[in-house]
Design a protein around this motif. Structure first.
Motif, mmCIF file in Angstrom:
data_model
loop_
_atom_site.group_PDB
_atom_site.id
_atom_site.type_symbol
_atom_site.label_atom_id
_atom_site.label_comp_id
_atom_site.label_asym_id
_atom_site.label_seq_id
_atom_site.Cartn_x
_atom_site.Cartn_y
_atom_site.Cartn_z
ATOM 1 N N MET A 1 79.473 -3.050 53.545
ATOM 2 C CA MET A 1 80.229 -2.359 52.527
ATOM 3 C C MET A 1 81.562 -3.040 52.260
ATOM 4 S SD MET A 1 79.674 -0.027 50.551
ATOM 5 C CE MET A 1 80.804 -0.112 49.180
ATOM 6 N N THR A 2 82.093 -3.681 53.323
ATOM 7 C CA THR A 2 83.421 -4.257 53.169
ATOM 8 C C THR A 2 83.420 -5.448 52.219
ATOM 9 O OG1 THR A 2 82.916 -5.351 55.216
ATOM 10 C CG2 THR A 2 84.490 -3.539 55.332
ATOM 11 N N HIS A 4 82.048 -5.602 49.485
ATOM 12 C CA HIS A 4 81.697 -5.111 48.148
ATOM 13 C C HIS A 4 82.440 -5.862 47.047
ATOM 14 C CE1 HIS A 4 81.454 -2.580 44.712
ATOM 15 N NE2 HIS A 4 80.548 -1.830 45.295
ATOM 16 N N GLN A 7 81.483 -9.570 46.536
ATOM 17 C CA GLN A 7 80.178 -9.903 45.946
ATOM 18 C C GLN A 7 80.224 -9.905 44.428
ATOM 19 O OE1 GLN A 7 76.889 -7.731 47.428
ATOM 20 N NE2 GLN A 7 77.043 -8.593 49.475
ATOM 21 N N ARG B 119 70.673 -7.672 47.405
ATOM 22 C CA ARG B 119 71.353 -6.391 47.401
ATOM 23 C C ARG B 119 70.678 -5.341 48.279
ATOM 24 N NH1 ARG B 119 75.610 -3.187 47.125
ATOM 25 N NH2 ARG B 119 75.486 -1.489 45.613
ATOM 26 N N PRO B 122 71.270 -5.062 52.606
ATOM 27 C CA PRO B 122 72.559 -4.503 53.035
ATOM 28 C C PRO B 122 72.765 -3.062 52.590
ATOM 29 C CG PRO B 122 72.877 -6.280 51.434
ATOM 30 C CD PRO B 122 71.446 -6.269 51.780
ATOM 31 N N MET B 126 73.610 -0.031 54.942
ATOM 32 C CA MET B 126 74.807 0.759 54.702
ATOM 33 C C MET B 126 74.496 2.244 54.717
ATOM 34 S SD MET B 126 77.282 0.208 51.494
ATOM 35 C CE MET B 126 76.598 1.264 50.260
ATOM 36 N N ARG B 157 75.230 -1.534 41.185
ATOM 37 C CA ARG B 157 76.696 -1.535 41.134
ATOM 38 C C ARG B 157 77.196 -0.961 39.818
ATOM 39 N NH1 ARG B 157 78.229 -4.451 45.391
ATOM 40 N NH2 ARG B 157 76.858 -6.080 46.159
ATOM 41 N N GLU B 184 84.803 3.941 49.377
ATOM 42 C CA GLU B 184 84.763 2.480 49.216
ATOM 43 C C GLU B 184 84.425 2.106 47.765
ATOM 44 O OE1 GLU B 184 85.453 0.434 51.889
ATOM 45 O OE2 GLU B 184 85.462 -1.109 50.332
ATOM 46 N N GLU B 185 83.465 2.848 47.203
ATOM 47 C CA GLU B 185 83.112 2.612 45.804
ATOM 48 C C GLU B 185 84.324 2.848 44.900
ATOM 49 O OE1 GLU B 185 80.147 1.691 44.190
ATOM 50 O OE2 GLU B 185 79.588 1.109 46.216
ATOM 51 N N SER B 188 86.758 0.126 44.849
ATOM 52 C CA SER B 188 86.408 -1.047 44.029
ATOM 53 C C SER B 188 86.369 -0.697 42.547
ATOM 54 C CB SER B 188 85.080 -1.632 44.483
ATOM 55 O OG SER B 188 84.060 -0.715 44.224
#
Ligand SMILES: Nc1ncnc2c1ncn2[C@@H]1O[C@H](COP(=O)(O)OP(=O)(O)OP(=O)(O)O)[C@@H](O)[C@H]1O
Ligand SMILES: [Mg+2]
Lengths: 476, 310
Positions: A1-2, A4, A7, B119, B122, B126, B157, B184-185, B188
């Motif tokens: 996740m880190t 993210h 990528q 994708r 992982p 996760m 994503r 976390e999403e 970002s």
């Protein structure tokens, strides 16, 4: 996740710029794979493969052996050299009319000796006699005998490799000719030659005592394995398996997951349809190929007409699947989709059979007074050809009865799937030199590929269009 | 509420109406969600939360009003490429395994094979689904299905995530993991729109919250804003302030040594006045704590009283 952020989200950046066609293709391939998984998931498929495997295994135990028959076939050819005696009622005809009908001559085999075994591959030495009425007919040249001997309605029985006249001038004047011939098998001899067909080695004999023509046996076997029993089984199981496809797909909770994808709804539905169709096509292809191989291996007949069964079966299934998809979208029920589709199939079948009856009754009426089509089998069994009789007084031909008219009316609005079947039969019968009343029926010009294919496709598209329209409008 | 207006909100809804036959599922909902927000939508069963999300995804056609997603009208293919959706009560096609299902959805979403292959593993790891790659979904537990549902929403994503009760059926440890994933999403830059009944969770997780009832949007704002509508404070002095009172302020004992002060005028002025008054009477402050109502208090108050939106 880190990782993210590092990528750099490929989807977000590449997607809007990549052209739409590979995206559609990718989606289509995914849908295909999905349909395949769903197809394999149905355990009934194993049952089907087992059943069809069994059918083919049984067929492979078959043995096809030629029966001795050369003399019969030479006689048949000789008789065909004269005008036909068939259907002549001797008590009704005068001598003059008889002579005219006979072309003034009679031809027969005086002596026949096989140069090898009495098999469809063997050559023969033949002494042919011809007797004619001098004023009505003239002598026949050896070249003419060579050209005409062995040709019958069903095909070419014999090829004359050598012909010479042994009678003298006197014989020719008084109307007695004799010829010495060496005959070799013609193109269709093997197909018309009687063979015995038995299963499980020799233990289960399926043919009449004197055998049946090889072509007919191959036709029956090919039809049984493909458009007949084998194909029907495969189609039935395919209908059952695929009936659940659309109801499963549009189930609440599943549908939403599909509809949020960046594809128009109707595209999703059509892709699912094509996905299912592709896999049934593969199965049908294997079936037809296996049918072709088996008859090739058993009988050594590799005529490709049977391969036409494939497009015919595919078109038929495409139609059934469109009905199933349409009902599935409407009712969201696999059982409903299955029942309606099978019912529709039954309706098509019955209407097709009725329509064949209608055509046959018209054919009979047109042919009153003419000879009924016979096949070499009938001739060999010694059956006398008969003329088509007019119907008994007060009886109406089927096509003019109320039932016949209704059936014909229904048939015109339905896709002509029975025609597809008839057209395959026509090709098979031509390839395998099979004749008879059914051949006469399917040779009718009203059965045409363009019409049968066009109507089936049109109905298929109509059902699909309705399904897409409903699917696109409705809230999930 | 929309104080620092952005040029394109992630979600913008104006006067949205949805009618199912005679049932009015949404009546005049207006809402804006800025990009990068973790947004929580609350409401009782049947309030219209799911309906609102479905309209935003273009799954259901509204009967009135306007809705746009990332500046594009809802329902368009371009907008759909940018969203991930986890439906409530989803049923994943159970003949798939987790990797095959994600591969299928990924391809429909437009990811290339290479993108999918990079994708999916992982993502499964996760969400704690690693090691069960061979198992068909029909063998999954409820929580596993929920995790896989979340995985398919995150797969491509998306820039906006719509999650209808995402932690439904997931154990407490798993919930914590999922909260971390969502945070976390958000970090970002993803906008996360959550429907939930779990008030504590929404309170912990979301930046902004809205509450719906019977098709109406009642309140909307940050958690702090909503729970500070009528602030109260816990105060402690070195001696009893029992007689310290006037009409704009009520005092009641809360816990031993602590009093609860209700101030009629919110904002710092009321408190300053109160503290100045106390000091002038020789009371020395030992404890001061803003006491906010929990989201649950607000929610229950809204649910039980027929109060209109402020
Ligand atoms: N397809 C439909 N047809 C008819 N009515 C519907 C439909 N979908 C939803 N409704 C109605 O719309 C209203 C709002 O439903 P919605 O699913 O949006 O509620 P919700 O807030 O998500 O509830 P929950 O918390 O139970 O999920 C409900 O009264 C429901 O009965
Ligand atoms: Mg809901």
């Amino acid at each position: 996740m880190t990782d993210h952020a590092s990528q750099a989200s490929p989807a977000r950046e590449n997607n809007p710029t990549s052209p739409p066609s590979p995206r559609l293709l990718r989606a289509f391939c995914a849908m295909l794979l999905d349909a395949w998984r769903e197809f394999l998931d149905a355990k009934i498929l194993l049952l089907l493969v087992g059943l069809i495997g069994l059918l083919f295994a049984v067929a492979l135990t078959g043995r096809i052996e030629p029966q001795p028959a050369g003399k019969n076939y030479l006689d048949l050819s000789a008789r065909a050299m004269a005008a036909d005696l068939e259907g002549v009622d001797l008590s009704q005809e005068s001598v003059a009319s008889m002579a005219g009908r006979l072309n003034g001559s009679v031809v027969w085999i005086a002596k026949a000796e096989p140069l090898g075994a009495d098999l469809p591959t063997g050559q023969w030495n033949v002494e042919l006699k011809r007797s004619f009425v001098p004023l009505v007919a003239g002598p026949l040249a050896a070249e003419e005998v060579q050209a005409r001997f062995g040709r019958i309605a069903d095909g070419q029985l014999w090829r004359v490799s050598k012909a010479e006249e042994t009678s003298d001038a006197l014989g020719r004047t008084v109307g007695m000719q004799s010829f010495q011939l060496t005959v070799a098998p013609g193109a269709d001899l093997r197909l018309l030659w009687p063979h015995q067909f038995s299963l499980f080695g020799d233990s289960l004999d399926l043919t009449p005592p004197r055998g049946a023509p090889l072509g007919l046996e191959v036709l029956i076997l090919q039809k049984l394995l493909t458009t007949g029993l084998g194909g029907s089984l495969l189609l039935l199981v395919s209908v059952v398996v695929t009936a659940a496809f659309v109801p499963n797909m549009i189930r609440k909770g599943t549908l939403e997951l599909l509809l949020v994808r960046p594809l128009p709804r109707w595209v999703l539905l059509v892709m699912k349809y094509v996905g299912a169709l592709v896999f049934v096509t593969v199965l049908l292809g294997l079936l037809v190929l296996a049918g072709w191989l088996i008859t090739g291996i058993l009988a050594g007949i590799w005529s490709p007409g049977i391969l036409l069964a494939l497009p015919s079966l595919i078109l038929f299934f495409a139609l059934l699947l469109a009905v199933s998809v349409c009902v599935g979208v409407l009712t969201r029920s696999a059982v409903a989709a299955m029942l309606v589709t099978v019912t529709y199939w039954a309706v098509l079948f019955i209407a097709g059979q009725m329509h064949n009856q209608v055509v046959e009754s018209r054919l009979r009426e047109e042919n009153v007074g003419k000879l009924r089509p016979t096949s070499v089998v009938d001739s060999l069994r010694g059956a006398k050809p008969r003329r088509e009789e007019p119907l008994k007084a007060g009886r109406v031909p089927f096509y003019r009865t109320a039932v016949g008219r209704v059936a014909d009316g229904i048939y015109t609005v339905l896709p002509h799937t029975e025609d597809l079947d008839n057209l395959v039969d026509r090709q098979l019968m031509r390839d395998l030199a099979v004749s008879g009343p059914f051949r006469a029926l399917v040779e009718r010009a009203e059965f045409s590929w363009s019409q049968a294919v066009g109507l089936s496709l049109l109905h298929t598209l109509a059902f699909l269009a309705v399904a897409c329209a409903i699917f696109s409008r409705r809230d999930p | 509420m929309n104080s620092h207006a952005q040029p394109t909100p992630a979600v913008a809804v104006k006067g949205l109406e949805k009618r199912y036959g005679s049932l009015q599922a949404l009546s005049g909902v207006s809402l804006e969600v800025e990009p990068g927000t973790l947004f929580g939508l609350l409401g009782q069963n049947g309030a219209g939360k799911t309906t609102l999300i479905k309209i935003l995804l273009g799954l259901v056609a509204p009967t009135g009003g306007r809705a746009s997603l990332l500046g594009q009208p809802v329902g368009g293919l371009a907008a759909r490429r940018e969203v991930g959706y986890l439906p409530e009560d989803h049923r994943l096609p159970d003949y798939h395994t987790a990797p095959s299902l994600l591969d299928f959805y990924g391809a429909l979403q437009g990811l290339t094979r290479r993108e999918r292959q990079a994708r999916i593993p992982p993502l499964l790891e996760m969400l704690g689904l690693k090691g069960r790659e061979k198992l068909r979904i029909r063998g999954y537990s409820k929580g596993m299905k929920q995790r896989l549902g979340l995985a398919q929403a995150l797969l491509h994503r998306p820039r906006v995530l719509f999650l209808d009760e995402p932690t439904d059926g997931i154990d407490p440890v798993g919930r914590k993991e999922i909260r971390d994933v969502l945070l976390e999403e958000q970090r970002s830059g993803v906008t996360v729109f959550i429907n939930s009944h779990l008030l504590g969770e929404v309170e912990q997780l979301c930046d902004r919250v809205a509450i719906m009832r019977r098709g109406h949007l009642l309140v909307s704002g940050t958690v702090a804003e909503l729970t500070h509508i009528k602030p109260s404070w816990l105060v402690g002095f070195d001696s009893s302030p029992a007689d310290l009172c006037w009409e704009a302020c009520q005092l009641e004992p809360a816990r031993p040594g602590l009093w609860r002060v209700h101030l009629d005028s919110p904002g710092p002025d009321g408190l300053d006045r109160f503290l100045a008054e106390a000091q002038s009477r020789g009371l020395r402050l030992r404890h001061l704590e803003a006491e906010r109502a929990t989201l649950e208090d607000l929610y229950l108050a809204l649910a039980t009283h027929d109060r209109q939106a402020p």
